[in-house]
Scaffold this active site. Structure first.
Site, mmCIF file in Angstrom:
data_model
loop_
_atom_site.group_PDB
_atom_site.id
_atom_site.type_symbol
_atom_site.label_atom_id
_atom_site.label_comp_id
_atom_site.label_asym_id
_atom_site.label_seq_id
_atom_site.Cartn_x
_atom_site.Cartn_y
_atom_site.Cartn_z
ATOM 1 N N GLU A 188 8.422 49.921 -28.182
ATOM 2 C CA GLU A 188 7.809 49.530 -27.534
ATOM 3 C C GLU A 188 8.304 47.884 -27.606
ATOM 4 O O GLU A 188 8.562 47.287 -28.619
ATOM 5 C CB GLU A 188 6.307 49.290 -27.987
ATOM 6 C CG GLU A 188 5.783 50.533 -27.871
ATOM 7 C CD GLU A 188 4.364 50.686 -28.452
ATOM 8 O OE1 GLU A 188 3.502 51.565 -28.041
ATOM 9 O OE2 GLU A 188 3.794 49.560 -29.137
ATOM 10 N N PRO A 204 -0.517 51.088 -35.999
ATOM 11 C CA PRO A 204 -0.320 51.018 -34.448
ATOM 12 C C PRO A 204 -1.655 51.618 -33.810
ATOM 13 O O PRO A 204 -2.363 52.349 -34.491
ATOM 14 C CB PRO A 204 0.854 51.778 -34.042
ATOM 15 C CG PRO A 204 0.718 52.801 -35.252
ATOM 16 C CD PRO A 204 0.451 52.405 -36.563
ATOM 17 N N HIS A 225 -2.917 55.285 -40.976
ATOM 18 C CA HIS A 225 -1.590 55.034 -40.533
ATOM 19 C C HIS A 225 -1.440 54.799 -38.922
ATOM 20 O O HIS A 225 -0.441 54.760 -38.306
ATOM 21 C CB HIS A 225 -0.559 56.319 -40.727
ATOM 22 C CG HIS A 225 -0.760 57.439 -39.541
ATOM 23 N ND1 HIS A 225 -2.042 58.044 -39.466
ATOM 24 C CD2 HIS A 225 0.207 58.169 -38.932
ATOM 25 C CE1 HIS A 225 -1.902 58.866 -38.645
ATOM 26 N NE2 HIS A 225 -0.432 59.240 -38.233
ATOM 27 N N GLY A 268 -5.685 57.618 -35.060
ATOM 28 C CA GLY A 268 -6.053 58.970 -35.105
ATOM 29 C C GLY A 268 -6.761 59.391 -34.042
ATOM 30 O O GLY A 268 -7.270 58.873 -33.373
#
EC number: 6.5.1.8
Length: 470
Positions: A227, A369, A393, A396
């Site tokens: 991105e 992210p 992380h 989710g």
């Protein structure tokens, strides 16, 4: 001498036949029945003393095999109840993820664990699960995409210096996505990871080298992305030396170890499952490899190579885009979130598996992210010991891929992207922002795990094409 005499001694199954064969030979040699029965009792009690040779060697070998199998069954038995572990953001987590974590905490090799607020059901260990084991590594505790990771580059130019059309053109030219995809040979970049001697140390790695070399610098399917966006630093931080508060052009990527890592994961999961055939059905995908054995050492070596290879993919993606822009990054940060690490926990060295969890030791930078249209964050770990120094992380999933495809309308996803000024290349509806938890909620539930340093907002996003593109 017949079978009844043998079974009275406690012999069963194949051992009865082996004992009768040996007894017949001893009878033919003139030994009395009483002495033979005494000898058989001795073989049963001390088989290791008879395995070197002689008339009882086959029987002794079989008894030792049975003993080893019985010990294996015992060492594979799950605890009656899971060890205690802490959960962050329990209100965001579905019951299936909790159930998977409970099973993981019943493994005889488990010693500690934690569940992150982005957790959802996975294979074996839930995504967002952190599991510490003693002298054991679990291939499905790491995941299929070994070394799946994040990387951020912040450039010394304003966020508006590259137009949407320019960003789109750069992503189309300098990134590649999808299963089996690679750059043309003439366009591939070299990397030190491809020259490591490790590739020659296992037949499996030698076999997979060409695949890895072909796919270097590329991204997979599913939730992998590259991105262009805006990185915002609200206030100066000594750890981000040279980066003043403000808005910057930035690139954020999510990629892994491609087909190479997936085949390593598949191979060693099979090895682990064959090693523990007695494992309860619900725990079979959590089969482990002892680290003091050859298969465990081989997996550990291959896993770490796959982790380095995954980071090499990111480095090449960012190097290509930085070269095309004609600038050098002011800041780069990266972290793996599908890997196992050796880590001291409560004074003992354990193997900490993070399957969809960010390492968050005190002072360590990490990346969390959101989705294709939601912000991501540069964070610094707080080293919380109850979380085994980990954090989420990402956001989710709140909808599985099939559920997202069934329930989400393309027009609603397009409206969401448009409202946030995001241009998407590829990207299936199963990766729609609505399929994910709200990243703001996930971050809010782990303030004791990480500090947020900066925010990344996506503007132009490239992903692999899905079954139904947005």
């Amino acid at each position: 001498m017949n079978g009844k005499h043998i079974t009275k001694l406690g012999f069963e199954g194949k051992a009865v036949g082996l004992a009768l064969t040996a007894a017949k030979l001893r009878e033919d040699a003139g030994v009395s029945r009483g002495d033979i029965l005494d000898e058989l009792q001795s073989v049963q009690n001390y088989p290791e003393q008879y395995q070197g040779g002689g008339v009882y060697a086959d029987l002794a070998a079989h008894l030792l095999e049975r003993q080893a199998a019985d010990q294996l069954r015992g060492s594979a038995k799950l605890r009656s109840a899971p060890l205690p572990y802490r959960t962050w953001g329990a209100d965001l987590i579905d019951p299936g993820a909790h159930a998977q974590m409970d099973v993981a905490m019943q493994l005889p090799v488990s010693r500690a664990g934690a569940l992150m607020p982005d957790a959802h059901v996975g294979y074996g260990l839930p995504i967002g699960g952190v599991l510490a084991t003693e002298n054991a590594v679990i291939p499905y505790g790491v995941g299929v995409d070994i070394g799946c990771s994040m990387m951020l580059s912040v450039f010394p130019v304003g966020a508006g210096n590259v137009s949407t059309d320019e960003a789109r053109s750069l992503l189309l030219k300098h990134t590649r996505f999808g299963a089996g995809v690679g750059f043309e040979k003439r366009d591939r970049l070299d990397h030190p990871v491809l020259h490591e001697a490790t590739w020659d140390e296992q037949p499996l790695l030698r076999h997979l080298f060409d695949k890895a070399a072909t796919q270097i610098g590329t991204s997979g399917s599913g939730n992998h992305f590259v991105e262009f966006g805006t990185f915002t630093l609200a206030q100066a931080d000594p750890q981000l030396e040279g980066l003043d508060p403000g808005e910057y052009l930035a690139v954020l990527s999510h990629s892994g170890s491609r087909g190479f890592g997936a085949q390593v994961a598949g191979h060693f999961t099979g090895v682990a499952q064959k090693l523990w055939p007695q494992l309860d059905r619900e725990a079979q995908k959590l089969a482990w490899l002892p680290l003091d054995g050859e298969p465990g050492q081989a997996y550990w070596q291959a896993m770490n190579l796959a982790g380095r290879y995954a980071l090499a993919n990111h480095e090449q993606i960012h190097a290509r885009l930085a070269r095309a822009l004609g600038v050098k990054p002011l800041l780069q940060a990266q972290n793996s979130h599908n890997l196992a690490w050796k880590q001291v926990v409560n004074g003992q060295e354990l193997i900490v598996h993070r399957k969809g969890a960010t390492p968050a030791e005190a002072g360590r930078l990490g990346l969390i992210p959101g989705s294709m249209a939601d912000p991501g964050y540069l964070v610094r770990g707080r080293g919380n010991p109850e979380a085994l120094a980990s954090a989420s992380h990402g956001a989710g999933r709140q909808l599985g891929r099939k559920a997202a495809e069934r329930s989400l309308a393309k027009k609603d996803v397009q409206a969401y992207l448009k409202d946030r000024g995001v241009t998407l290349i590829g990207g299936g509806i199963d990766e729609a922002p609505q399929a994910y938890k709200r990243i703001e909620d996930v971050i809010a539930r782990q303030r004791d795990l990480v500090d947020v340093l900066g925010e990344f907002r996506p503007r132009v996003v490239r992903m692999d094409t899905g079954s139904e593109d947005v």
